[in-house]
Design a protein around this motif. Sequence first.
Motif, short mmCIF file in Angstrom:
data_model
loop_
_atom_site.label_atom_id
_atom_site.label_comp_id
_atom_site.label_asym_id
_atom_site.label_seq_id
_atom_site.Cartn_x
_atom_site.Cartn_y
_atom_site.Cartn_z
N HIS A 189 1.16 -0.71 0.56
CA HIS A 189 -0.04 -0.24 0.21
C HIS A 189 1.20 1.27 0.07
O HIS A 189 0.00 2.09 -0.60
CB HIS A 189 -1.25 -0.25 0.92
N GLN A 190 1.73 1.24 0.38
CA GLN A 190 3.14 2.29 0.40
C GLN A 190 3.19 2.71 -1.71
O GLN A 190 3.98 3.76 -1.54
CB GLN A 190 4.09 2.24 1.43
N ASN A 191 3.23 1.53 -1.67
CA ASN A 191 3.98 1.00 -3.08
C ASN A 191 2.72 2.09 -4.08
O ASN A 191 2.77 0.86 -4.78
CB ASN A 191 4.81 0.20 -3.33
N HIS A 192 1.65 1.71 -3.75
CA HIS A 192 0.78 1.89 -4.65
C HIS A 192 0.89 2.46 -6.56
O HIS A 192 -0.02 1.72 -6.26
CB HIS A 192 -1.27 2.70 -3.48
N ASP A 193 1.16 3.47 -6.31
CA ASP A 193 1.13 3.66 -7.22
C ASP A 193 1.71 2.62 -8.27
O ASP A 193 1.90 2.79 -9.70
CB ASP A 193 2.50 4.53 -7.60
N ARG B 251 -5.21 -5.97 -8.23
CA ARG B 251 -4.61 -5.07 -8.41
C ARG B 251 -3.68 -5.58 -9.25
O ARG B 251 -3.74 -6.51 -9.43
CB ARG B 251 -3.68 -3.97 -7.71
N TYR B 252 -2.78 -4.91 -10.58
CA TYR B 252 -2.41 -5.29 -11.68
C TYR B 252 -0.60 -5.06 -11.10
O TYR B 252 -1.35 -3.91 -11.03
CB TYR B 252 -2.57 -5.62 -12.74
N ALA B 253 0.04 -5.66 -10.88
CA ALA B 253 1.40 -4.82 -10.87
C ALA B 253 1.93 -4.11 -11.66
O ALA B 253 2.24 -4.84 -13.24
CB ALA B 253 2.72 -5.34 -10.37
N ASN B 254 2.02 -2.63 -11.89
CA ASN B 254 2.60 -2.32 -13.48
C ASN B 254 4.25 -2.10 -13.71
O ASN B 254 4.56 -1.28 -15.09
CB ASN B 254 1.76 -0.71 -13.24
N ARG B 255 4.76 -2.51 -12.60
CA ARG B 255 6.12 -2.84 -13.02
C ARG B 255 6.57 -3.92 -12.26
O ARG B 255 5.79 -4.34 -11.15
CB ARG B 255 7.15 -1.19 -12.66
N GLY C 1 8.70 -7.48 0.32
CA GLY C 1 9.77 -8.43 1.04
C GLY C 1 10.63 -8.76 0.01
O GLY C 1 11.43 -8.73 -0.38
N GLU C 2 10.04 -10.31 0.43
CA GLU C 2 10.85 -11.27 0.12
C GLU C 2 10.38 -11.93 -1.28
O GLU C 2 11.01 -12.92 -2.00
CB GLU C 2 11.52 -13.27 0.69
N PHE C 3 9.42 -11.61 -1.68
CA PHE C 3 8.49 -11.90 -2.73
C PHE C 3 8.58 -11.43 -4.14
O PHE C 3 8.99 -9.30 -3.67
CB PHE C 3 7.29 -11.66 -2.43
N SER C 4 8.89 -11.49 -5.68
CA SER C 4 9.52 -10.79 -6.46
C SER C 4 7.72 -11.21 -7.47
O SER C 4 7.24 -11.64 -7.95
CB SER C 4 10.53 -11.59 -6.98
N VAL C 5 7.70 -9.41 -7.65
CA VAL C 5 6.53 -9.91 -8.34
C VAL C 5 6.53 -9.31 -9.26
O VAL C 5 7.51 -8.17 -10.18
CB VAL C 5 5.39 -8.58 -7.59
N LYS C 6 5.84 -9.89 -10.62
CA LYS C 6 6.16 -8.97 -11.87
C LYS C 6 5.32 -7.91 -12.37
O LYS C 6 3.72 -8.79 -12.76
CB LYS C 6 6.27 -10.43 -12.65
N LYS C 7 5.78 -7.40 -13.67
CA LYS C 7 4.72 -6.84 -13.96
C LYS C 7 3.99 -7.27 -14.78
O LYS C 7 3.94 -8.23 -14.75
CB LYS C 7 5.43 -5.99 -15.25
N GLY C 8 2.21 -7.23 -14.56
CA GLY C 8 1.21 -7.37 -15.09
C GLY C 8 0.90 -9.12 -13.63
O GLY C 8 -0.61 -9.07 -13.91
#
Length: 494
Positions: free
Chosen positions: A70-74, A375-379, A384-391
């Motif tokens: 939520h702090q990185n909402h953008d 939400r979808y990650a746009n980048r 934390g230790e999780f790598s969220v990929k764009k999309g």
Amino acid sequence: MYGDKIKIIYHFGVGLLGEYRKGLKNKNDSLSFLREMALTEKSKVKAYSFNIGLKLGYCFLDPELIKQVHQNHDAFSKMDISQAFVFLFSNSLLCVSGKEWQRQRHFLGKSFHFDEIKNYFPTIKEVSLVVSDEITQDLKNSSQKKMIQVVKTCEKVTSEVAFRAFFGQTSKNITIKREDGSTVLASSEIVQLLTDSFRILQTNKLLLLKYVILKRNSQNIFPMKEEKSLFARLNVFKDTCKQVIMQRKEELQKDPSLFKKNFLDLYLKEILLNENKEITIDEIIDNFCALFFAGTDTTGNMTGVSLYYLSQNPKIQEEARDEVINILKSRTQSQDPKDLFNSLAFEDLSQMPLVHSILKESLRLIPPAAAVLGRYANRDIEIGEFSVKKGDLVNTHFIYSQSNPDLYPNPEKFDPYRWMNQKEQKNAFNFTPFSLGPRNCIGQHLAIIEGKCMIANYLLNYNILPNPSQEPIKEAKTIYGLCPDNLVYFELRK
Ligand code: HEM
């Protein structure tokens, strides 16, 4: 890859809905899997992975990771959850992002400031009294206790307050003409439109598939009968709102002294007097829809659930009633519940620690917005230790930490007193029913004020009694709440 830090919840085709159905069938609770996970795993599990159709997503459960999302909402854009959702809200604060979100949040934020909300207090009291007068009359006529649909009753208040806060007039003045010539109140039609748009996606598999593939373009390509009818109604709804707005604009153009403190007039003042060119009529309409949607069922459920728990806990109910009466005794000599409630001042609301704690405890046990909108990650982003990929799909769920026995001993117990003990509030990120970070709930003070007013009014007027013949069911639909809505009886207090 993440070992026991993540649980996999996969249901072919139906996705998370499959887990909700399982919980409902076996435990009368769509979210029992999260409560059980909180009991057995405590804080070991940090997230679960889920699917929507073929797409996989992360739902973060750990408060620290939720904070990072939520702090990185953008870094995220909200999902289009249904056709009506997109049509009604896409230009609103709920859905816009980036600079547009900043501009809208800044503008609307001023009106949601605690001191500004004071302006809506007389409306909240007036509407609460209208609704309780109806119930009292009904109880007097039947001279016995009566089953009350508490959530629906509270929603009558919250929907009318949302309507008047926006348009400055009662919802009864705005009606929508249906295709068959019948008319319906605008406040009912918007709720019906949202319900119908979720229902058609759940019942028509072909339409769901088309929507998943084509998204916002779905209704433009081989529109199905149900889509056509939904969009015809959506258009009529928005056209009606537009007419009301344009009419008010004309009135204010002719006579600016008519400006009142409601959202519509504030928008129009900004356009007409301050010559703000950024605000559009579409933005005004969509924000009415969004504030109505975000504020009505959520606040109604929070208060309805509180009334259910009060019916189950007569001692707490008595103590809460004493709290309210003790404050009001100094304001009026009268013992009449209506006079007592009429004497309630805005400042009195901050002198009700137990009533406030009852609302918080209900929000902890059954948060109406148990998760935020997907939400979808746009980048690419590390959470934390999780790598969220764009999309990637991303969500955050609040029930897990709100049911953690290390944080909330005996987590299934309704215990409002835990909030009167400061220890539990040490880490604000463990209790986030209104979400957190810059995009947290803009209406949270309004919701608590409405909740306190309604609870105080009902405590003054009625004994709140349980319905022993009905098991409560906790169901996650558009929001998470108790059903069926026949869990409580009201009896006139002598
Ligand atoms: C008990 C009542 C309420 C609860 C539990 C609640 C919960 C939430 C949550 C969890 C969010 C974050 C959603 C997300 O990020 O996907 C949110 C956002 C929002 N809420 Fe509430 N809400 C309540 C009442 C209200 C009221 C009364 C209003 C206004 C009348 C309101 C207006 C909004 C708006 C406009 C947003 C979007 C804010 C933004 O994105 O900047 N809510 N709410």
